[in-house]
Design an enzyme around this catalytic site. Sequence first.
Site, PDB file in Angstrom:
ATOM      1  N   HIS A 325       0.847  -1.187   0.000  1.00 27.35           N
ATOM      2  CA  HIS A 325       0.000   0.000   0.000  1.00 27.35           C
ATOM      3  C   HIS A 325       0.885   1.240   0.000  1.00 27.35           C
ATOM      4  CE1 HIS A 325      -2.901   3.014   1.576  1.00 27.35           C
ATOM      5  NE2 HIS A 325      -3.752   2.313   0.865  1.00 27.35           N
ATOM      6  N   ASP A 384      -7.927  -5.098  -0.285  1.00 22.27           N
ATOM      7  CA  ASP A 384      -8.395  -5.908  -1.409  1.00 22.27           C
ATOM      8  C   ASP A 384      -8.043  -7.384  -1.271  1.00 22.27           C
ATOM      9  OD1 ASP A 384      -9.637  -3.839  -2.788  1.00 22.27           O
ATOM     10  OD2 ASP A 384      -7.773  -3.224  -3.762  1.00 22.27           O
TER      11      ASP A 384
END
Length: 448
Positions: A325, A384
């Site tokens: 991320h 996700d």
Amino acid sequence: MASEKQIALYENFKAINSIEAAEYEQFDVKRGLRNADGTGVVAGLTNIANVHGYVVSDNEKIADEGLLRYRGYDVYDLLDIEAADRRFNYEEVAYLLLMGELPTQEQLDRFVAALDAERELPNGFTASMIMRDTPPDIMNVLARSVLLLYAYDAHAEERSAHHEIATAISLISRLPRIMVLTYYAKRARYNNESMIMHRFIPGQSTAETILSMLRPDRQFTADEARMLDIMLCLHAEHGGGNNSTFTTRVLTSANTDPYSTYAGAIGSLKGRKHGGANHQVLAMQEEIKRNVKQWDNDDEVAAYLAKIVNKEAFDKTGLVYGMGHAVYTKSDPRSVICKKYAEKLAVGTEYEAEFNLLKSIERLAPEVIVREKGTGKDMCANVDMYSGFVYSMLGIPEDLFTPLFACARMSGWAAHRFEEIVSGKRIIRPAYKSVRKGKRAYVSMSER
């Protein structure tokens, strides 16, 4: 399809539009508004959310546990899985984001009633705007519908606080309906299936409304609705730096109307590097499931991850989707919460083995990346990794993964639009340096 003549016009597309990487370094231009260490360039201030994943000490980026706060409240506290009074939270979170404080029961009841009152769509809207010329991607219909709702608002160009809040509430309420209706319109057009048009049931939460309208028999359990509610809360807001929220701020700073702003944000969220990334995660996981015979065998799972990292499998990019991320390093709180709730639903069901496989991917991927590439950075699973799995357990089709993200994020986008209107004051206009060398002499048509 483009004709042969049109294609010829663009045969040098890449060469014409290329700028050497060295020139970005020469002029200290931070592509993607990202510093060399991956941290974001500070482009604004906000009171809405704090997204924390590292600390900077003596100009060095140091990994830290992930933290996500909405208006100062830790998301772990807002969505505490063990609390006895847990209920549907999305409406409460939306109120917090828009109004700045957690609501009293009376304030929450009024807010829910306001959402209920706005779920109806204009007469003929479904037939003329949703069912007509339905494109294959639901996100495009969401953007088109938001733009067209402008035409039904007699005060669409008003910028007052009253109108801004009323518009936000209307879209938070209506987007889930538009999403489900579009899903069935798409299936009717492309799959020759029936067009299911369930009415919404007044008094239901946003999560309940989505499941009730989506499922042909309208049936769902309290745990299923609670799980979807958690997902909506986790996607409601994520600071001002993510692409779609920054799009919201940029468009708002230009003093355009709210409908144009939110349609632009939806277009951004659709992007494969943003909200649309969940499709890549799911596709990669499906490939791993097909090619790894023993899901509980670490060596076999790691071997296939190595193939992905070495660009020998999946899409040959070398990326392990669902890992890493821009901000989070040691942990993504959204992923931690999603994983915890997913486990409660999966244990003891046919989904348990798949859930354990995802945990193995999360655990093994950082080790494989370090081993195969020789270098590594702090890397955690992002939201996700488990979101697609959760939606699959809920029977939600992949077509709705990113639209659900958009429905949830409407409240965050609106909060940032409000803040930009009140505090931004200046149009966002960063500079681009021209690297074209010198002036070119004009050449007449006959001499070209």
